[in-house]
Design a protein around this motif. Structure first.
Motif, PDB file in Angstrom:
ATOM      1  N   ASP A  15       0.831  -1.203   0.000  1.00  0.00           N
ATOM      2  CA  ASP A  15       0.000   0.000   0.000  1.00  0.00           C
ATOM      3  C   ASP A  15       0.864   1.250   0.000  1.00  0.00           C
ATOM      4  OD1 ASP A  15      -2.590  -1.365   0.248  1.00  0.00           O
ATOM      5  OD2 ASP A  15      -1.907  -1.888   2.263  1.00  0.00           O
ATOM      6  N   LEU A  16       1.971   1.202   0.726  1.00  0.00           N
ATOM      7  CA  LEU A  16       2.887   2.337   0.768  1.00  0.00           C
ATOM      8  C   LEU A  16       3.511   2.580  -0.599  1.00  0.00           C
ATOM      9  CD1 LEU A  16       4.459   4.505   2.306  1.00  0.00           C
ATOM     10  CD2 LEU A  16       6.094   2.726   2.983  1.00  0.00           C
ATOM     11  N   ILE A  17       3.918   1.517  -1.266  1.00  0.00           N
ATOM     12  CA  ILE A  17       4.523   1.650  -2.599  1.00  0.00           C
ATOM     13  C   ILE A  17       3.544   2.308  -3.563  1.00  0.00           C
ATOM     14  CG2 ILE A  17       5.396   0.362  -4.589  1.00  0.00           C
ATOM     15  CD1 ILE A  17       6.439  -1.740  -2.584  1.00  0.00           C
ATOM     16  N   VAL A  18       2.301   1.854  -3.524  1.00  0.00           N
ATOM     17  CA  VAL A  18       1.272   2.427  -4.408  1.00  0.00           C
ATOM     18  C   VAL A  18       1.096   3.912  -4.113  1.00  0.00           C
ATOM     19  CG1 VAL A  18      -1.169   2.384  -4.999  1.00  0.00           C
ATOM     20  CG2 VAL A  18       0.088   0.230  -4.752  1.00  0.00           C
ATOM     21  N   ALA A  19       1.011   4.261  -2.838  1.00  0.00           N
ATOM     22  CA  ALA A  19       0.798   5.658  -2.468  1.00  0.00           C
ATOM     23  C   ALA A  19       1.986   6.537  -2.847  1.00  0.00           C
ATOM     24  CB  ALA A  19       0.532   5.759  -0.968  1.00  0.00           C
ATOM     25  N   LEU A  20       3.181   5.989  -2.792  1.00  0.00           N
ATOM     26  CA  LEU A  20       4.385   6.735  -3.148  1.00  0.00           C
ATOM     27  C   LEU A  20       4.549   6.896  -4.662  1.00  0.00           C
ATOM     28  CD1 LEU A  20       6.876   5.090  -0.633  1.00  0.00           C
ATOM     29  CD2 LEU A  20       6.313   7.525  -0.710  1.00  0.00           C
ATOM     30  N   LYS A  21       3.785   6.131  -5.436  1.00  0.00           N
ATOM     31  CA  LYS A  21       3.893   6.126  -6.897  1.00  0.00           C
ATOM     32  C   LYS A  21       5.328   5.817  -7.323  1.00  0.00           C
ATOM     33  CE  LYS A  21       0.104   9.434  -7.387  1.00  0.00           C
ATOM     34  NZ  LYS A  21      -0.351  10.759  -7.882  1.00  0.00           N
ATOM     35  N   ALA A  22       5.876   4.786  -6.689  1.00  0.00           N
ATOM     36  CA  ALA A  22       7.258   4.380  -6.946  1.00  0.00           C
ATOM     37  C   ALA A  22       7.309   3.194  -7.899  1.00  0.00           C
ATOM     38  CB  ALA A  22       7.946   4.019  -5.634  1.00  0.00           C
ATOM     39  N   ARG A  23       8.444   3.051  -8.559  1.00  0.00           N
ATOM     40  CA  ARG A  23       8.733   1.851  -9.334  1.00  0.00           C
ATOM     41  C   ARG A  23       9.555   0.908  -8.460  1.00  0.00           C
ATOM     42  NH1 ARG A  23      11.115   3.928 -14.999  1.00  0.00           N
ATOM     43  NH2 ARG A  23      10.893   1.735 -15.539  1.00  0.00           N
ATOM     44  N   VAL A  24       9.390  -0.378  -8.684  1.00  0.00           N
ATOM     45  CA  VAL A  24       9.930  -1.377  -7.767  1.00  0.00           C
ATOM     46  C   VAL A  24      11.109  -2.128  -8.370  1.00  0.00           C
ATOM     47  CG1 VAL A  24       9.403  -3.554  -6.597  1.00  0.00           C
ATOM     48  CG2 VAL A  24       7.770  -1.680  -6.522  1.00  0.00           C
ATOM     49  N   LEU A  25      12.124  -2.310  -7.537  1.00  0.00           N
ATOM     50  CA  LEU A  25      13.192  -3.279  -7.793  1.00  0.00           C
ATOM     51  C   LEU A  25      13.001  -4.423  -6.808  1.00  0.00           C
ATOM     52  CD1 LEU A  25      16.596  -1.404  -8.297  1.00  0.00           C
ATOM     53  CD2 LEU A  25      15.591  -3.102  -9.825  1.00  0.00           C
ATOM     54  N   ILE A  26      12.939  -5.647  -7.322  1.00  0.00           N
ATOM     55  CA  ILE A  26      12.744  -6.813  -6.457  1.00  0.00           C
ATOM     56  C   ILE A  26      14.087  -7.496  -6.230  1.00  0.00           C
ATOM     57  CG2 ILE A  26      11.378  -8.868  -6.024  1.00  0.00           C
ATOM     58  CD1 ILE A  26       9.685  -8.091  -8.491  1.00  0.00           C
TER      59      ILE A  26
END
Length: 214
Positions: A122-133
């Motif tokens: 939920d935090l990632i979505v709210a931050l509008k960030a792209r993800v590195l796994i």
């Protein structure tokens, strides 16, 4: 707004902090870990700061520093406080460089709870960030990797790709194929993690990162 890169893992202890240091160095980015638990073991911010060689990157202070080596929601509960996502979003705007990326490191994986209602995803979505796994190869790692990928696909979060760590294994190729996310690179095991090692790995990741972020 400049790029926001959120580094998550397929689990705990898979190499997020070392990856964050290498990515921060490769992009001359700023680094921020919003929530730090387990203060008795030191902070990831201190670790990353000690490993960077460039003179540009800033390592920003955490929004929450919690003593217990536990999930954020539990560590906060033990200290009778609640992690407020609005404060994290406010600080993200404050810390965001104008012309450079902000690399953010999460605690554990996507479904780690940050409070009684919200999860890291939920935090990632709210931050509008792209993800590195970040992923490693161990018994059960394919399941953890694919669950992570499926959750990101289900929610539509943009993913830059995979960074693998530890010993090389053919599972990496399978995970890339099945997930559809590219392999950014891999960070090998080493007996010595220092500035020279991070600088070397940053150079190896640099081309892929810049290409995938373009």
């Amino acid at each position: 707004m400049s790029e926001r890169i959120f580094i998550t893992g397929t689990g705990t202890g898979v190499g997020k902090t070392i990856t964050a240091a290498c990515v921060t160095e490769a992009l001359a980015a700023d680094y921020w870990k919003p929530i730090q638990t387990g203060l008795m073991e030191g902070t990831d911010t201190d670790t990353v700061s000690s490993l960077l060689s460039n003179k540009v990157s800033v390592c920003h202070p955490e929004a929450w520093r919690l003593q217990a080596p536990a999930s954020p929601h539990l560590a906060a509960r033990l200290e009778h406080c609640t992690i407020d996502m609005a404060r994290i979003l406010q600080l993200a705007d404050q810390y965001q460089p104008v012309s450079r990326p902000l690399v953010m490191e999460g605690a554990g994986g996507l479904m780690v709870p940050i409070n009684e209602e919200l999860f890291t995803l939920d935090l990632i979505v709210a931050l509008k960030a792209r993800v590195l796994i970040v992923a490693q190869n161990y018994l059960g790692s394919i399941n953890h990797a694919m669950l992570t990928a499926k959750m990101l696909q289900h929610t539509g979060v943009p993913v830059i790709g995979w960074v693998f760590g530890g010993d090389h294994h053919s599972n990496e190729d399978d995970v890339v194929k099945w997930s559809g996310y590219p392999k950014v690179g891999r960070i090998p095991l080493t007996d010595t993690v220092d500035k020279a090692f991070v600088q070397q790995q940053a150079q190896l990741l640099s081309t892929s990162l810049h290409s995938l972020l373009a």
